[in-house]
Design a protein around this motif. Structure first.
Motif, PDB file in Angstrom:
ATOM      1  N   PRO A 166       0.823  -1.217   0.000  1.00 32.77           N
ATOM      2  CA  PRO A 166       0.000   0.000   0.000  1.00 32.77           C
ATOM      3  C   PRO A 166       0.857   1.267   0.000  1.00 32.77           C
ATOM      4  O   PRO A 166       1.928   1.297   0.607  1.00 32.77           O
ATOM      5  CB  PRO A 166      -0.828  -0.094   1.277  1.00 32.77           C
ATOM      6  N   ILE A 167       0.354   2.276  -0.690  1.00 36.80           N
ATOM      7  CA  ILE A 167       1.097   3.519  -0.872  1.00 36.80           C
ATOM      8  C   ILE A 167       1.440   4.193   0.460  1.00 36.80           C
ATOM      9  O   ILE A 167       2.526   4.725   0.650  1.00 36.80           O
ATOM     10  CB  ILE A 167       0.295   4.465  -1.795  1.00 36.80           C
ATOM     11  N   ARG A 168       0.523   4.132   1.413  1.00 37.78           N
ATOM     12  CA  ARG A 168       0.810   4.772   2.698  1.00 37.78           C
ATOM     13  C   ARG A 168       1.951   4.071   3.423  1.00 37.78           C
ATOM     14  O   ARG A 168       2.729   4.703   4.127  1.00 37.78           O
ATOM     15  CB  ARG A 168      -0.435   4.759   3.588  1.00 37.78           C
ATOM     16  N   PHE A 169       2.018   2.764   3.212  1.00 33.98           N
ATOM     17  CA  PHE A 169       3.101   2.043   3.869  1.00 33.98           C
ATOM     18  C   PHE A 169       4.443   2.445   3.266  1.00 33.98           C
ATOM     19  O   PHE A 169       5.447   2.572   3.967  1.00 33.98           O
ATOM     20  CB  PHE A 169       2.887   0.524   3.770  1.00 33.98           C
ATOM     21  N   ILE A 170       4.454   2.670   1.947  1.00 32.49           N
ATOM     22  CA  ILE A 170       5.686   3.136   1.296  1.00 32.49           C
ATOM     23  C   ILE A 170       6.096   4.486   1.892  1.00 32.49           C
ATOM     24  O   ILE A 170       7.257   4.696   2.264  1.00 32.49           O
ATOM     25  CB  ILE A 170       5.488   3.266  -0.224  1.00 32.49           C
ATOM     26  N   ALA A 171       5.123   5.393   1.997  1.00 33.28           N
ATOM     27  CA  ALA A 171       5.411   6.714   2.558  1.00 33.28           C
ATOM     28  C   ALA A 171       5.913   6.582   4.001  1.00 33.28           C
ATOM     29  O   ALA A 171       6.906   7.199   4.400  1.00 33.28           O
ATOM     30  CB  ALA A 171       4.153   7.578   2.521  1.00 33.28           C
ATOM     31  N   PHE A 172       5.221   5.745   4.754  1.00 35.86           N
ATOM     32  CA  PHE A 172       5.576   5.527   6.157  1.00 35.86           C
ATOM     33  C   PHE A 172       7.012   4.987   6.257  1.00 35.86           C
ATOM     34  O   PHE A 172       7.804   5.410   7.101  1.00 35.86           O
ATOM     35  CB  PHE A 172       4.580   4.520   6.756  1.00 35.86           C
ATOM     36  N   TYR A 211       0.044  11.229   6.188  1.00 36.00           N
ATOM     37  CA  TYR A 211      -1.375  11.416   6.502  1.00 36.00           C
ATOM     38  C   TYR A 211      -1.788  12.865   6.272  1.00 36.00           C
ATOM     39  O   TYR A 211      -2.542  13.431   7.052  1.00 36.00           O
ATOM     40  CB  TYR A 211      -1.658  10.978   7.944  1.00 36.00           C
ATOM     41  N   ARG A 212      -1.285  13.441   5.208  1.00 34.80           N
ATOM     42  CA  ARG A 212      -1.569  14.866   4.975  1.00 34.80           C
ATOM     43  C   ARG A 212      -3.059  15.124   4.806  1.00 34.80           C
ATOM     44  O   ARG A 212      -3.559  16.203   5.049  1.00 34.80           O
ATOM     45  CB  ARG A 212      -0.796  15.394   3.770  1.00 34.80           C
ATOM     46  N   ASP A 213      -3.781  14.087   4.363  1.00 28.73           N
ATOM     47  CA  ASP A 213      -5.221  14.268   4.153  1.00 28.73           C
ATOM     48  C   ASP A 213      -6.016  14.115   5.448  1.00 28.73           C
ATOM     49  O   ASP A 213      -7.208  14.379   5.480  1.00 28.73           O
ATOM     50  CB  ASP A 213      -5.732  13.273   3.112  1.00 28.73           C
ATOM     51  N   GLY A 261      -2.052  12.244  19.604  1.00 29.54           N
ATOM     52  CA  GLY A 261      -1.457  11.471  18.525  1.00 29.54           C
ATOM     53  C   GLY A 261      -0.008  11.117  18.825  1.00 29.54           C
ATOM     54  O   GLY A 261       0.421   9.984  18.602  1.00 29.54           O
ATOM     55  N   TRP A 262       0.732  12.086  19.346  1.00 33.83           N
ATOM     56  CA  TRP A 262       2.144  11.844  19.653  1.00 33.83           C
ATOM     57  C   TRP A 262       2.285  10.737  20.700  1.00 33.83           C
ATOM     58  O   TRP A 262       3.107   9.831  20.551  1.00 33.83           O
ATOM     59  CB  TRP A 262       2.792  13.147  20.148  1.00 33.83           C
ATOM     60  N   PHE A 263       1.443  10.788  21.744  1.00 34.39           N
ATOM     61  CA  PHE A 263       1.500   9.749  22.788  1.00 34.39           C
ATOM     62  C   PHE A 263       1.227   8.372  22.186  1.00 34.39           C
ATOM     63  O   PHE A 263       1.971   7.416  22.434  1.00 34.39           O
ATOM     64  CB  PHE A 263       0.457  10.022  23.890  1.00 34.39           C
ATOM     65  N   SER A 264       0.189   8.274  21.389  1.00 32.85           N
ATOM     66  CA  SER A 264      -0.150   6.949  20.854  1.00 32.85           C
ATOM     67  C   SER A 264       0.926   6.484  19.881  1.00 32.85           C
ATOM     68  O   SER A 264       1.241   5.300  19.819  1.00 32.85           O
ATOM     69  CB  SER A 264      -1.536   6.963  20.199  1.00 32.85           C
ATOM     70  N   PHE A 265       1.519   7.437  19.140  1.00 35.51           N
ATOM     71  CA  PHE A 265       2.579   7.075  18.198  1.00 35.51           C
ATOM     72  C   PHE A 265       3.794   6.518  18.933  1.00 35.51           C
ATOM     73  O   PHE A 265       4.331   5.467  18.585  1.00 35.51           O
ATOM     74  CB  PHE A 265       2.974   8.314  17.378  1.00 35.51           C
ATOM     75  N   VAL A 266       4.210   7.235  19.991  1.00 35.97           N
ATOM     76  CA  VAL A 266       5.383   6.787  20.756  1.00 35.97           C
ATOM     77  C   VAL A 266       5.095   5.433  21.411  1.00 35.97           C
ATOM     78  O   VAL A 266       5.933   4.526  21.409  1.00 35.97           O
ATOM     79  CB  VAL A 266       5.792   7.858  21.803  1.00 35.97           C
ATOM     80  N   ALA A 267       3.858   5.278  21.948  1.00 32.49           N
ATOM     81  CA  ALA A 267       3.518   4.006  22.594  1.00 32.49           C
ATOM     82  C   ALA A 267       3.567   2.866  21.582  1.00 32.49           C
ATOM     83  O   ALA A 267       4.213   1.830  21.810  1.00 32.49           O
ATOM     84  CB  ALA A 267       2.123   4.103  23.220  1.00 32.49           C
ATOM     85  N   ALA A 268       2.925   3.079  20.420  1.00 32.00           N
ATOM     86  CA  ALA A 268       2.883   2.023  19.396  1.00 32.00           C
ATOM     87  C   ALA A 268       4.287   1.675  18.931  1.00 32.00           C
ATOM     88  O   ALA A 268       4.652   0.501  18.814  1.00 32.00           O
ATOM     89  CB  ALA A 268       2.029   2.469  18.215  1.00 32.00           C
ATOM     90  N   CYS A 269       5.112   2.713  18.687  1.00 32.85           N
ATOM     91  CA  CYS A 269       6.442   2.459  18.144  1.00 32.85           C
ATOM     92  C   CYS A 269       7.371   1.852  19.188  1.00 32.85           C
ATOM     93  O   CYS A 269       8.319   1.145  18.833  1.00 32.85           O
ATOM     94  CB  CYS A 269       7.049   3.737  17.575  1.00 32.85           C
ATOM     95  N   ALA A 284      -1.854   3.399  12.201  1.00 35.77           N
ATOM     96  CA  ALA A 284      -2.998   3.635  11.298  1.00 35.77           C
ATOM     97  C   ALA A 284      -4.306   3.433  12.055  1.00 35.77           C
ATOM     98  O   ALA A 284      -5.299   4.098  11.801  1.00 35.77           O
ATOM     99  CB  ALA A 284      -2.927   2.695  10.095  1.00 35.77           C
ATOM    100  N   LEU A 285      -4.277   2.508  13.024  1.00 34.35           N
ATOM    101  CA  LEU A 285      -5.495   2.224  13.799  1.00 34.35           C
ATOM    102  C   LEU A 285      -5.741   3.256  14.892  1.00 34.35           C
ATOM    103  O   LEU A 285      -6.868   3.684  15.111  1.00 34.35           O
ATOM    104  CB  LEU A 285      -5.369   0.851  14.471  1.00 34.35           C
ATOM    105  N   TYR A 286      -4.658   3.636  15.592  1.00 39.11           N
ATOM    106  CA  TYR A 286      -4.871   4.445  16.800  1.00 39.11           C
ATOM    107  C   TYR A 286      -4.455   5.900  16.667  1.00 39.11           C
ATOM    108  O   TYR A 286      -4.994   6.764  17.344  1.00 39.11           O
ATOM    109  CB  TYR A 286      -4.142   3.813  17.995  1.00 39.11           C
ATOM    110  N   THR A 287      -3.448   6.199  15.819  1.00 38.07           N
ATOM    111  CA  THR A 287      -2.975   7.583  15.766  1.00 38.07           C
ATOM    112  C   THR A 287      -3.746   8.386  14.722  1.00 38.07           C
ATOM    113  O   THR A 287      -4.252   9.461  15.019  1.00 38.07           O
ATOM    114  CB  THR A 287      -1.462   7.612  15.458  1.00 38.07           C
TER     115      THR A 287
END
Ligand code: GDD
Ligand code: MN
Length: 381
Positions: free
Chosen positions: A236-242, A292-294, A305-313, A354-357
């Motif tokens: 998927p294109i978003r995964f490439i960007a990610f 996720y510019r859109d 978002g930052w909290f969930s991103f750091v937690a997930a990563c 993608a699910l939480y952030t």
């Protein structure tokens, strides 16, 4: 029944849409045409203007898309809403030469032709008064595009063309990407059989009114679209960007680590932890800006978002190290375990964030009401 449907993507083109209708009417006296504007809920009130225009002119329609953006996807939706045997795409800002439309109609009588492209790079065609840097960038992007395409199109970046409706359907069914700015390139690249085309020259004009939407994001979207053409069927294109953002995060990580270790003389554990946090934060910011510019997070959403991103990563990081260590102990070599660890971590981070952030708003009704007053329809009496 119209013979030709002309699709016009619009975003903040208030000062242009009526003038374009007038010029098209003047250019196509002998043709039964309709005009389909596809507006992404422009804040300047373009849609209200279009509705008013459609109220006085049956040949005009306004397709309104709410909560979405994108030139290529707007064009595709407009093209699919068309019911004429011939369809065209033209910009709203009058930079494309509408007086070429009759010639395009004429040429497409040929059953051996699928598409006629308005080209800045054949014969007398020209880019008009572009700055040298913009001309250079355009040339560069054009040669990149030509290397992905099998067709020998001189101006694959053109946004001005006419095509047979059936040919459009074949391309869209085969899977257009709909990402970014380059609708023609997208159609050519997805066509199941090579499109039979002809290019005719025109001179790119100055914008009539308003400002261009071409910004720094366009280069990024263009890169994504090319990558999507190369491997989008598998990944998927978003995964490439990610993943691109992730790879850049590695560079950030190493730079910060080197600075803290050598510049500040910190211990490895502290420096590595700080570098991890900085890289995660920069990855979060870049993904929010680009991947996720859109559905960009703003205000308090940014903090959550930052909290969930750091937690997930962080969990992704543990999974990465866990898998890699396990493989390393079994296999011995370090390259395969390391790559496997990074891949598992990347997929994990992508899926979870993608699910939480950047989750899609669960209900549109939760969105704040439009602040812009909607123009009252003209009185029917
Ligand atoms: N619906 C919608 N959504 N329309 C959009 C969006 C969007 O997100 N972004 C831009 N548009 C519309 C604009 O309103 C305009 O009618 C048209 O797309 C082109 O946008 P410009 O901002 O005027 O782009 P440009 O002049 O820099 O580039 C154009 O010319 C190039 C050279 O031919 C585009 O047509 C390019 O596709 C083309 O390559
Ligand atoms: Mn333009």
């Amino acid at each position: 029944m119209p013979q030709l449907s002309i699709v016009v993507p619009t975003f903040n083109e208030l000062g242009n849409v009526t003038e374009l209708r007038d010029r098209i009417a003047a250019a196509l006296p002998g043709v039964d045409w309709e005009l389909i504007y596809v507006d992404d809920d422009s804040p300047d009130g373009t849609a209200e203007q279009l509705v008013a225009l459609a109220q006085q002119d049956r040949r005009v329609r306004c397709m309104l898309r709410i909560g979405r953006r994108g030139l290529a996807s707007a064009c595709i939706e407009g093209l699919l809403a068309a019911s004429s045997p011939l369809v065209a795409v033209i910009d709203a800002d009058l930079q494309h030469d509408e007086t070429q439309l009759p010639r395009m109609v004429e040429l497409l009588r040929d059953p051996e032709l699928d598409v006629v492209v308005g080209s800045r790079y054949v014969d007398s065609g020209s880019i008009g008064d572009w700055s040298r840097s913009r001309a250079l960038i355009s040339r560069l992007a054009t040669s990149l595009a030509r290397s992905v395409l099998k067709a020998d199109l001189r101006d694959p970046m053109s946004g001005f063309f006419m095509m047979k409706r059936e040919a459009v359907l074949r391309c869209v069914r085969a899977g257009t990407s709909g990402v970014g700015f380059k609708i023609l390139l997208d159609l050519f690249a997805s066509s199941p059989t090579p499109l039979r085309f002809r290019e005719i020259p025109y001179t790119f004009r100055e914008r009539h009114s308003g400002a261009s939407k071409l910004d720094s994001n366009v280069a990024w979207e263009y890169l994504l679209m090319l990558l999507d053409r190369l491997c989008g069927r598998v990944v998927p294109i978003r995964f490439i960007a990610f993943s691109l953002v992730g790879a850049f995060g590695l560079v950030v990580h190493m730079a910060v680590l080197a600075l803290l270790l050598q510049g500040f003389g910190l211990g490895f554990v502290v420096a590595q932890s700080a570098a991890t946090l900085v890289a995660m934060t920069s990855n979060f910011a870049l993904n929010n800006l680009l991947t996720y510019r859109d559905m960009r997070l703003r205000g308090m959403g940014l903090l959550r978002g930052w909290f969930s991103f750091v937690a997930a990563c962080s969990i992704g990081g543990l999974a990465n190290v866990g898998i890699a260590t396990w493989l390393f102990q079994r296999e011995g070599g370090w390259v395969v375990p390391a790559i496997a660890g990074v891949l598992v971590g990347a997929v994990w981070n992508y899926a979870l964030t993608a699910l939480y952030t950047w989750k899609r708003p669960s209900a549109r009704k939760a969105a704040p009401p439009a602040t812009r007053p909607v123009a009252a329809p003209p009185s029917l009496s």
